[in-house]
Design a protein around this motif. Structure first.
Motif, mmCIF file in Angstrom:
data_model
loop_
_atom_site.group_PDB
_atom_site.id
_atom_site.type_symbol
_atom_site.label_atom_id
_atom_site.label_comp_id
_atom_site.label_asym_id
_atom_site.label_seq_id
_atom_site.Cartn_x
_atom_site.Cartn_y
_atom_site.Cartn_z
ATOM 1 N N SER A 1 0.828 -1.202 0.000
ATOM 2 C CA SER A 1 0.000 0.000 0.000
ATOM 3 C C SER A 1 0.863 1.253 0.000
ATOM 4 N N GLY A 2 1.993 1.197 0.716
ATOM 5 C CA GLY A 2 2.893 2.344 0.700
ATOM 6 C C GLY A 2 3.402 2.628 -0.708
ATOM 7 N N ILE A 3 3.733 1.558 -1.411
ATOM 8 C CA ILE A 3 4.291 1.740 -2.748
ATOM 9 C C ILE A 3 3.204 2.089 -3.759
ATOM 10 N N ARG B 1 2.521 5.629 -4.272
ATOM 11 C CA ARG B 1 3.456 6.291 -5.157
ATOM 12 C C ARG B 1 3.166 5.950 -6.624
ATOM 13 N N ARG C 1 0.402 7.982 -7.865
ATOM 14 C CA ARG C 1 0.773 9.364 -8.158
ATOM 15 C C ARG C 1 1.605 9.451 -9.434
ATOM 16 N N ALA D 1 4.391 8.674 6.069
ATOM 17 C CA ALA D 1 3.298 8.243 5.208
ATOM 18 C C ALA D 1 3.575 6.907 4.538
ATOM 19 N N TYR D 2 4.840 6.639 4.257
ATOM 20 C CA TYR D 2 5.137 5.412 3.528
ATOM 21 C C TYR D 2 4.892 4.138 4.314
ATOM 22 N N ILE E 1 11.076 1.212 0.098
ATOM 23 C CA ILE E 1 10.312 2.250 0.783
ATOM 24 C C ILE E 1 11.241 3.420 1.131
ATOM 25 N N LEU F 1 11.901 5.555 -1.870
ATOM 26 C CA LEU F 1 10.781 6.427 -2.188
ATOM 27 C C LEU F 1 10.701 7.582 -1.198
#
Ligand code: SF4
Ligand code: SF4
Lengths: 366, 330
Positions: A319-321, A324, A327, B47-48, B97, B100
């Motif tokens: 979900s974190g990736i 990105r 976006r 947030a990540y 992560i 990013l």
């Protein structure tokens, strides 16, 4: 001996078929309900995977009904799935429930067989020669039924997005599946499929409609079981969205057996696409969730819904990736985190807002 | 001199001596991040790993703290640190992560470390890193051997350091290890959990210090024989495949069976997949063996845990352990 199995998606239909054909007594756990979930929640803690809780609840309810043998497909590292049985066993024992536990190892190798040795010996005593000799045939029937279920479900995904009377497709799908459930032989299954397709075909459809196209990705049980995901698939469909997913029982079974060219190629394609963001195989569905999202965006889909149970390990990373990815590609992704306190209203609201946004995008860009 | 940043999070609390010695030998300057303390959650950075366990969120915060101070961030991809078993799957995605989150402000050294592969996994790993830094095989070999010696010595000393030093000094290699522990405590309590739960003040709120203050001598899994742990865990109905999980379960089972331990505390991270599962297992194992009267406490840690709250629970627990011990003596 009365065997039982989890009640996930359409799994009970084909597990039942296997037991029935081989002449083994079985008990289908009651349909997953509030009580099932409550039982599962009560005997675990909030950070344990939601699928774990539902399966645990299924087992408790089935044992209450008199089942005495639990059959569960095992799984392996790296995620928690592979250790569900270790912990579920001590929980059931602690509850004073008596049962025998059979894990079908994901891979047939020596350590797995050794760990299962006692169970296998026990089992031999209970089964008659007839049970054993008909078993291959039973498996074949089970497989056929599973494929039939999936075929009908896939058809329903297309019909639902175009139905004129909301909810009609679901009703017809249930009717078609019930017919399939009754089929006993290979030929009867074929007939049930044709019959089922006819039933689904009878739903009034608006053929001119161009539904939005959305793919559902994420943790496999959450994607496959409508009780765990609170009917996301159906809800989206009834909002006029054509849903696609790659998680099916057949695809996961084929993968764990290491067969099925088509299936493997597709998975590999997703995996390769994910490498752009994630340099390693994280395990479970993490890479596929990411890779599939990237490729769906390229294929002109309108959006992706990403499902994960609360505190799920690989999907948290995903979900974190995905945030990105979404976006970078300007591609809508909705992540839904499911937990036991979920009220359906919240999911519906989120999905509605998401679909509205997709609609708006389509009108603007096309 | 090249500045290598080592974030003070996750496996820092196991391998810092090894890593830092290796980089220093190769002539790098090793920079460690500052403790993040309160308020790190306010930053957009997290947030990540928004939905992750606290240790993972802290990892991101530490890297962001370092990124402007160093040339290279050392964030290896830890797949496995054991011959047979693996790490938590979240570790596999950490470098991605971090990349990013830091947005390419610093080079990220993300060499994979998989101890299951090859004859000499540490050798291969250190070679890959050394070559990336521009050294030749011979120098790298010397550095990696030296680093292993530092790590081995540290591990041997760890129990003494835990009992004799303040928490912030346990991993401060400039502080020498105190001689044999002063027998200050009169109660033996075992602390189990992932190393970062035990030693990171931002996660575990210095439980070690609190327990020592209450008169406890601390026992940890590192003081046990790894082989014994492994054997114990292999008797379970299913092979546990996370090395950290094995260590936790094995240590708990061994401590449970020992008369010289008066209590066991399990430090678990909220939203940790492994801890959540093991916790249910341990709870029932301890419940089943109530006769042995070893009290068992699970402390669940997250960003909302307060020192006060932990202290209260620990005090109550230590009282129970004392009672148990007195009864035993009678
Ligand atoms: S993928 Fe998620 S839900 Fe499935 S076992 Fe792993 S942590 Fe649990
Ligand atoms: S083991 Fe647990 S605490 Fe550690 S990174 Fe994995 S989920 Fe987080």
């Amino acid at each position: 001996m009365k065997v039982t199995f989890p009640h996930l998606g359409t799994m009970h239909i084909f597990c039942k078929a296997i037991a029935e054909t081989a002449g083994i007594d079985y008990i289908v756990p009651p349909k997953t309900s509030k009580r099932t979930l409550t039982l599962g929640v009560k005997h675990s803690n909030e950070c344990i995977c939601l699928p774990f809780k539902i399966i645990l609840g299924n087992f408790i309810e089935a044992l209450e009904l008199g089942a005495d043998t639990i059959v569960m497909v095992g799984s392996g590292p790296p995620c928690r799935l592979g250790l569900y049985d270790l912990v579920q066993k001590v929980i059931l024992e602690d509850l004073g429930l008596h049962y025998r536990w059979l894990t079908i190892p994901p891979r047939l190798d020596w350590p797995a067989l050794l760990k299962n040795r006692d169970e296998t010996r026990e089992l031999k005593k209970e089964l008659s020669l007839k049970n054993i000799t008909t078993f291959p045939y039973a498996l074949w029937i089970g497989w056929k039924k599973m494929m039939a279920c999936e075929r009908l479900e896939k058809l329903a995904l297309r019909v639902r997005a175009r139905e004129v009377i909301t909810g009609r497709t679901e009703k017809m799908l249930q009717k078609a599946l019930a017919g399939l459930d009754k089929a006993k032989t290979g030929r009867a299954i074929e007939r049930a499929i044709i019959e089922g397709e006819k039933i689904l075909g009878s739903v009034d459809q608006d053929r001119g409609r161009q539904p939005l196209r959305v793919a559902i990705v994420g943790e496999l049980y959450t994607v496959m079981d409508p009780q765990i995901n609170r009917g996301v698939e159906r809800k989206l469909g009834e909002m006029g969205v054509e849903v696609t997913r790659t998680s099916w029982f057949s695809s996961h079974i084929l993968r764990s057996l290491g067969v099925g060219r088509e299936n493997r190629r597709e998975r590999l394609r997703y995996y390769r696409a994910s490498l752009q963001y994630l340099g390693y195989d994280v395990g479970a569905e993490c890479n596929v969730s990411i890779g599939e999202t990237i490729l769906r965006a390229k294929d002109g889909y309108d959006g992706v819904v990403h499902l994960m149970p609360f505190a799920c390990m690989p999907e948290t990373t995903a979900s974190g990736i995905l945030d990105r990815v979404s976006r970078d590609l300007g591609f809508p992704v909705l992540t839904l985190i499911l937990d036991e306190q979920e009220n359906e209203g919240r999911i519906t609201t989120l999905l509605e807002a998401f679909v509205d946004m997709l609609m708006w995008r389509r009108q603007r860009f096309h | 001199m090249r500045r290598i940043g080592i974030p003070k999070a996750l496996m820092y609390y196991r391998f810092f001596p090894l890593w830092s010695a290796f980089f220093r030998e190769l002539g790098c300057e090793v920079v460690i991040s500052d403790p993040v303390g309160k308020g790190f959650l306010g930053r957009q950075s997290v947030a990540y790993f928004e939905d992750s366990c606290l240790p993972m969120k802290l990892m991101v915060a530490h890297c962001l703290d370092l990124v402007e101070k160093v040339d290279t961030l050392f964030v290896p991809r830890l797949i496995s640190i054991h011959r047979k078993y693996i790490m938590c799957p979240k570790f596999r995605g950490v470098p991605d992560i971090i990349k990013l989150a830091t947005g390419g402000q610093a080079e990220v050294m993300d060499e994979p470390f998989d101890f299951r592969l090859g004859n000499d996994p540490w050798g291969a790993f250190s070679r890959a890193i050394g070559q990336r830094l521009g050294w030749r095989s011979r120098e790298i070999l010397a550095a990696s051997r030296g680093a292993l010696r530092v790590q081995a010595k540290f591990e041997k000393d760890l129990v003494r350091r835990v009992n004799g030093l303040a928490i912030r000094d346990i991993f401060n290699l400039e502080r020498p290890t105190p001689e044999a522990t002063s027998p200050a405590g009169n109660l033996d309590v075992a602390l189990i959990g992932h190393p970062y739960n035990l030693y990171d003040v931002d996660v575990g709120k210095d439980v070690i210090g609190m327990a020592r203050e209450l008169g406890c001598r601390i026992a940890i899994a590192d003081s046990l024989d790894g082989y014994e742990i492994d054997k114990k865990v292999s008797t379970l109905s299913k092979e546990i495949y996370w090395s950290s999980g094995r260590e936790i379960i094995g240590a708990a089972l061994i401590f449970l069976a020992r008369d010289d331990i008066n209590g066991v505390v399990f430090l678990s991270s909220f939203k940790c997949g492994i801890d959540a599962l093991l916790q249910e297992y341990l709870k029932r194992v301890f419940k089943g063996q109530r006769e042995s009267i070893i009290p068992f406490l699970t402390l669940s840690l997250d960003e909302h845990t307060t020192v006060q709250g932990m202290a209260t629970r620990l005090e109550a627990f230590v009282d129970i352990c004392r009672d148990g011990k007195r009864k035993d003596a009678r």
